[in-house]
Motif scaffolding. Structure first.
Motif, PDB file in Angstrom:
ATOM      1  N   CYS A  79      -8.624 -12.491  -9.728  1.00  0.00           N
ATOM      2  CA  CYS A  79      -8.307 -11.757  -8.498  1.00  0.00           C
ATOM      3  C   CYS A  79      -9.594 -11.327  -7.808  1.00  0.00           C
ATOM      4  O   CYS A  79     -10.524 -10.846  -8.452  1.00  0.00           O
ATOM      5  CB  CYS A  79      -7.445 -10.526  -8.793  1.00  0.00           C
ATOM      6  SG  CYS A  79      -5.797 -10.979  -9.362  1.00  0.00           S
ATOM      7  N   VAL A  80      -9.635 -11.508  -6.488  1.00  0.00           N
ATOM      8  CA  VAL A  80     -10.856 -11.203  -5.733  1.00  0.00           C
ATOM      9  C   VAL A  80     -10.730  -9.922  -4.923  1.00  0.00           C
ATOM     10  O   VAL A  80     -11.668  -9.516  -4.242  1.00  0.00           O
ATOM     11  CB  VAL A  80     -11.239 -12.363  -4.790  1.00  0.00           C
ATOM     12  CG1 VAL A  80     -11.643 -13.599  -5.578  1.00  0.00           C
ATOM     13  CG2 VAL A  80     -10.105 -12.678  -3.813  1.00  0.00           C
ATOM     14  N   ALA A  81      -9.546  -9.299  -4.955  1.00  0.00           N
ATOM     15  CA  ALA A  81      -9.315  -8.065  -4.207  1.00  0.00           C
ATOM     16  C   ALA A  81      -8.061  -7.422  -4.768  1.00  0.00           C
ATOM     17  O   ALA A  81      -7.321  -8.057  -5.530  1.00  0.00           O
ATOM     18  CB  ALA A  81      -9.130  -8.372  -2.728  1.00  0.00           C
ATOM     19  N   PHE A  82      -7.835  -6.165  -4.382  1.00  0.00           N
ATOM     20  CA  PHE A  82      -6.605  -5.480  -4.787  1.00  0.00           C
ATOM     21  C   PHE A  82      -5.918  -4.891  -3.570  1.00  0.00           C
ATOM     22  O   PHE A  82      -6.579  -4.350  -2.689  1.00  0.00           O
ATOM     23  CB  PHE A  82      -6.910  -4.381  -5.814  1.00  0.00           C
ATOM     24  CG  PHE A  82      -7.534  -4.931  -7.061  1.00  0.00           C
ATOM     25  CD1 PHE A  82      -6.776  -5.666  -7.953  1.00  0.00           C
ATOM     26  CD2 PHE A  82      -8.886  -4.752  -7.307  1.00  0.00           C
ATOM     27  CE1 PHE A  82      -7.354  -6.218  -9.090  1.00  0.00           C
ATOM     28  CE2 PHE A  82      -9.473  -5.304  -8.441  1.00  0.00           C
ATOM     29  CZ  PHE A  82      -8.701  -6.034  -9.330  1.00  0.00           C
ATOM     30  N   THR A  83      -4.590  -5.030  -3.549  1.00  0.00           N
ATOM     31  CA  THR A  83      -3.814  -4.519  -2.425  1.00  0.00           C
ATOM     32  C   THR A  83      -2.348  -4.422  -2.821  1.00  0.00           C
ATOM     33  O   THR A  83      -1.887  -5.201  -3.665  1.00  0.00           O
ATOM     34  CB  THR A  83      -3.944  -5.443  -1.194  1.00  0.00           C
ATOM     35  OG1 THR A  83      -3.121  -4.929  -0.138  1.00  0.00           O
ATOM     36  CG2 THR A  83      -3.508  -6.874  -1.486  1.00  0.00           C
ATOM     37  N   ASP A  84      -1.632  -3.471  -2.222  1.00  0.00           N
ATOM     38  CA  ASP A  84      -0.168  -3.440  -2.376  1.00  0.00           C
ATOM     39  C   ASP A  84       0.476  -3.965  -1.097  1.00  0.00           C
ATOM     40  O   ASP A  84       1.630  -3.636  -0.788  1.00  0.00           O
ATOM     41  CB  ASP A  84       0.320  -2.008  -2.681  1.00  0.00           C
ATOM     42  CG  ASP A  84       0.185  -1.663  -4.174  1.00  0.00           C
ATOM     43  OD1 ASP A  84      -0.240  -2.544  -4.947  1.00  0.00           O
ATOM     44  OD2 ASP A  84       0.506  -0.520  -4.535  1.00  0.00           O
ATOM     45  N   ASP A  85      -0.259  -4.773  -0.357  1.00  0.00           N
ATOM     46  CA  ASP A  85       0.155  -5.200   0.983  1.00  0.00           C
ATOM     47  C   ASP A  85       1.648  -5.453   1.119  1.00  0.00           C
ATOM     48  O   ASP A  85       2.302  -5.971   0.221  1.00  0.00           O
ATOM     49  CB  ASP A  85      -0.599  -6.464   1.423  1.00  0.00           C
ATOM     50  CG  ASP A  85      -0.214  -6.845   2.847  1.00  0.00           C
ATOM     51  OD1 ASP A  85      -0.312  -5.977   3.719  1.00  0.00           O
ATOM     52  OD2 ASP A  85       0.221  -7.990   3.069  1.00  0.00           O
ATOM     53  N   GLY A  86       2.111  -5.116   2.309  1.00  0.00           N
ATOM     54  CA  GLY A  86       3.540  -5.071   2.566  1.00  0.00           C
ATOM     55  C   GLY A  86       3.938  -3.600   2.516  1.00  0.00           C
ATOM     56  O   GLY A  86       4.737  -3.130   3.307  1.00  0.00           O
ATOM     57  N   SER A  87       3.309  -2.910   1.593  1.00  0.00           N
ATOM     58  CA  SER A  87       3.472  -1.457   1.492  1.00  0.00           C
ATOM     59  C   SER A  87       2.087  -0.824   1.437  1.00  0.00           C
ATOM     60  O   SER A  87       1.136  -1.448   0.960  1.00  0.00           O
ATOM     61  CB  SER A  87       4.191  -1.074   0.209  1.00  0.00           C
ATOM     62  OG  SER A  87       5.365  -1.813   0.054  1.00  0.00           O
ATOM     63  N   PRO A  88       1.992   0.433   1.891  1.00  0.00           N
ATOM     64  CA  PRO A  88       0.732   1.161   1.749  1.00  0.00           C
ATOM     65  C   PRO A  88       0.649   1.782   0.361  1.00  0.00           C
ATOM     66  O   PRO A  88       1.643   1.814  -0.360  1.00  0.00           O
ATOM     67  CB  PRO A  88       0.877   2.264   2.794  1.00  0.00           C
ATOM     68  CG  PRO A  88       2.349   2.542   2.819  1.00  0.00           C
ATOM     69  CD  PRO A  88       3.035   1.228   2.563  1.00  0.00           C
ATOM     70  N   VAL A  89      -0.536   2.251  -0.014  1.00  0.00           N
ATOM     71  CA  VAL A  89      -0.620   3.154  -1.161  1.00  0.00           C
ATOM     72  C   VAL A  89      -0.541   4.555  -0.568  1.00  0.00           C
ATOM     73  O   VAL A  89      -1.439   4.997   0.142  1.00  0.00           O
ATOM     74  CB  VAL A  89      -1.952   2.965  -1.924  1.00  0.00           C
ATOM     75  CG1 VAL A  89      -2.122   4.048  -2.982  1.00  0.00           C
ATOM     76  CG2 VAL A  89      -1.990   1.588  -2.557  1.00  0.00           C
ATOM     77  N   MET A  90       0.580   5.225  -0.802  1.00  0.00           N
ATOM     78  CA  MET A  90       0.799   6.520  -0.148  1.00  0.00           C
ATOM     79  C   MET A  90       0.079   7.662  -0.849  1.00  0.00           C
ATOM     80  O   MET A  90      -0.289   8.651  -0.243  1.00  0.00           O
ATOM     81  CB  MET A  90       2.306   6.833  -0.078  1.00  0.00           C
ATOM     82  CG  MET A  90       3.037   6.060   1.012  1.00  0.00           C
ATOM     83  SD  MET A  90       2.361   6.377   2.660  1.00  0.00           S
ATOM     84  CE  MET A  90       2.691   8.135   2.802  1.00  0.00           C
ATOM     85  N   ASP A  91      -0.136   7.527  -2.159  1.00  0.00           N
ATOM     86  CA  ASP A  91      -0.708   8.612  -2.943  1.00  0.00           C
ATOM     87  C   ASP A  91      -2.243   8.588  -2.830  1.00  0.00           C
ATOM     88  O   ASP A  91      -2.895   7.648  -3.294  1.00  0.00           O
ATOM     89  CB  ASP A  91      -0.257   8.442  -4.396  1.00  0.00           C
ATOM     90  CG  ASP A  91      -0.658   9.610  -5.266  1.00  0.00           C
ATOM     91  OD1 ASP A  91       0.231  10.139  -5.949  1.00  0.00           O
ATOM     92  OD2 ASP A  91      -1.854   9.988  -5.277  1.00  0.00           O
ATOM     93  N   ALA A  92      -2.790   9.642  -2.222  1.00  0.00           N
ATOM     94  CA  ALA A  92      -4.248   9.678  -1.982  1.00  0.00           C
ATOM     95  C   ALA A  92      -5.033   9.699  -3.294  1.00  0.00           C
ATOM     96  O   ALA A  92      -6.129   9.132  -3.381  1.00  0.00           O
ATOM     97  CB  ALA A  92      -4.613  10.892  -1.127  1.00  0.00           C
ATOM     98  N   GLY A  93      -4.450  10.328  -4.314  1.00  0.00           N
ATOM     99  CA  GLY A  93      -5.130  10.394  -5.611  1.00  0.00           C
ATOM    100  C   GLY A  93      -5.267   9.008  -6.228  1.00  0.00           C
ATOM    101  O   GLY A  93      -6.317   8.660  -6.784  1.00  0.00           O
ATOM    102  N   ILE A  94      -4.205   8.215  -6.103  1.00  0.00           N
ATOM    103  CA  ILE A  94      -4.253   6.852  -6.641  1.00  0.00           C
ATOM    104  C   ILE A  94      -5.247   6.005  -5.846  1.00  0.00           C
ATOM    105  O   ILE A  94      -6.038   5.242  -6.405  1.00  0.00           O
ATOM    106  CB  ILE A  94      -2.840   6.222  -6.629  1.00  0.00           C
ATOM    107  CG1 ILE A  94      -1.995   6.906  -7.717  1.00  0.00           C
ATOM    108  CG2 ILE A  94      -2.892   4.713  -6.864  1.00  0.00           C
ATOM    109  CD1 ILE A  94      -0.578   6.415  -7.818  1.00  0.00           C
TER     110      ILE A  94
END
Ligand code: ZN
Length: 423
Positions: A147-162
């Protein structure tokens, strides 16, 4: 060893600053020589008179729907669309079924792409397990799996701590975090909030839904030193947010979807559900701000957000799945901006190749001697119709379906092999 000699191409390579008529000798997988007159009796000649040669395009944002929804697209049809659009490298979003949150799924994507060998396909891993936004994925294992990147694309990461933790890890691993910035609590509808949503009486997604997460992620990148890449930027204020943080030296980069550079929310009146995309098409003032940001360097790259859907998923706009296909229409859209004087050809190639390659740190994005021979040859003037005869995707969801486009890829060469040829 296989040799190709490209004769009389007009070379545009922002990585070396080269712009001018040249011959390019390819030997095996590599570019052996670039010069004004190159001879090689053993080589197969590619006549590139009237064509522009650029480093193969790199797309950081595609949905190949494989595994899980291969009726929309799969790695083969997606790769065919990519190379027909001049892309030699793509990054697949992990919102597949199952999602790319384990090394096994990442390796499946890589193996299937390698088996066809048309296009370099790199998976992005999910930021959180199952894209649920709760627990971080195992970045170390996913990186090791390719994997060359990380994303939950389609959805945001809503939790600022995460998100903060993800950026801290990204700083350690040197892998960017890509975020789909749309706050769930603000973005519940289907089109931009404004006159169009009011006139049609349909629910909406206001620009602030995007801007609040964009700003949050820039702030988190600022403090953690992790690289955040803002996906599909669409708002005028969003360009200013990114500009401010770039000015501070924050490790932030961003992309724009070509469709957001030529369509506004009013496209909804013309093509209905085909104009539905997340984040939505916005207003004229946003489009203008995106174009300025494209020209002044605030926007780092173009990414198609190629998002295929079946016909039955694109019925009534309120129920339609968001997204458009975009791999084969990106170049014509960008050439239109060149023709209109928004950007020049060199900047276009930088946005489509040099910069995205740099963001994920891969080979490519250059025509330097000795580098891998990923090359696109295109005719900026050739007109063609994007329809059944020319489409390589399994889907046809785009406002540009059936339209006449200007600018066509004639050859795509990946690792010294011709992987697409127009006929
Ligand atoms: Zn997205």
């Amino acid at each position: 060893m296989l040799r190709h000699l490209i004769k009389n191409a007009y070379v545009v390579d922002p990585s070396t600053g080269l712009e001018g008529k040249r011959d390019i000798l390819i030997e095996g997988e590599k570019i052996k020589r670039i010069g004004e007159e190159v001879f090689e009796p053993e080589a197969q000649i590619i006549d590139a008179d009237g064509l522009i040669a650029a480093p193969g395009f790199v797309d950081l944002h595609v949905h190949f729907r494989d595994p899980g929804q291969t009726y929309k697209e799969d790695i083969l049809s997606g790769s065919k669309s990519a190379v027909a659009g001049g892309f030699t490298t793509v990054v697949c979003m992990p919102n597949t079924s199952p999602p790319i949150d384990s090394p096994e799924v990442a390796q499946y994507v890589i193996a299937k792409a390698n088996c066809w060998g048309l296009c370099n396909v790199y998976p992005a891993g999910t930021i959180t397990r199952g894209r649920k936004g709760e627990q971080l994925s195992d970045f170390f294992l996913l990186k090791e799996a390719g994997c060359v990147a990380f994303t939950d694309d389609g959805s945001p990461v809503m939790d600022a701590g995460i998100m903060r933790r993800a950026l801290q890890l990204s700083a350690q691993l040197g892998v960017p975090i890509l975020n789909h910035c749309e706050d769930d609590s603000l973005a519940e509808g289907v089109v931009n909030e404004g006159e169009v949503s009011a006139l049609l009486g349909i629910s909406s997604r206001p620009p602030e839904a995007e801007d609040v997460l964009n700003a949050r992620d820039c702030i988190l990148a600022h403090y953690t030193g992790g690289h955040v890449h803002i996906q599909h930027l669409t708002t005028a204020l969003g360009t200013e947010i990114v500009r401010i943080f770039k000015g501070k030296g924050t490790p932030v980069t961003c992309e724009v979807n070509p469709n957001h550079l030529v369509f506004t929310e009013e496209e909804t009146f013309r093509t209905g559900s085909m104009a539905r995309v997340n984040p939505p098409l916005r207003k004229e003032e946003d489009l203008k701000a995106l174009r300025s940001a494209l020209a002044d360097g605030t926007i780092d790259c173009i990414a198609t957000d190629h998002a295929p859907h079946g016909d039955f998923e694109k019925g009534r706009i309120e129920k339609a799945m968001p997204g458009m296909i975009g791999l084969q229409t990106a170049l014509p859209i960008m050439l239109r901006l060149v023709e209109e004087g928004v950007i020049d050809m060199k900047r276009m190639v930088q946005l489509m190749s040099t910069n995205p390659a740099r963001i994920i740190g891969i080979d490519g994005g250059t025509l330097r001697e000795g580098s891998v021979a990923d090359i696109v040859l295109f005719d900026p003037k050739r007109e063609w119709i994007f329809g059944e005869e020319t489409n390589f995707s399994k889907s046809k969801n785009t406002p540009l379906w059936g339209k006449k486009l200007k600018g066509k890829v004639i050859y795509t060469i990946k690792g010294g092999k011709i992987v697409y040829k127009d006929n």
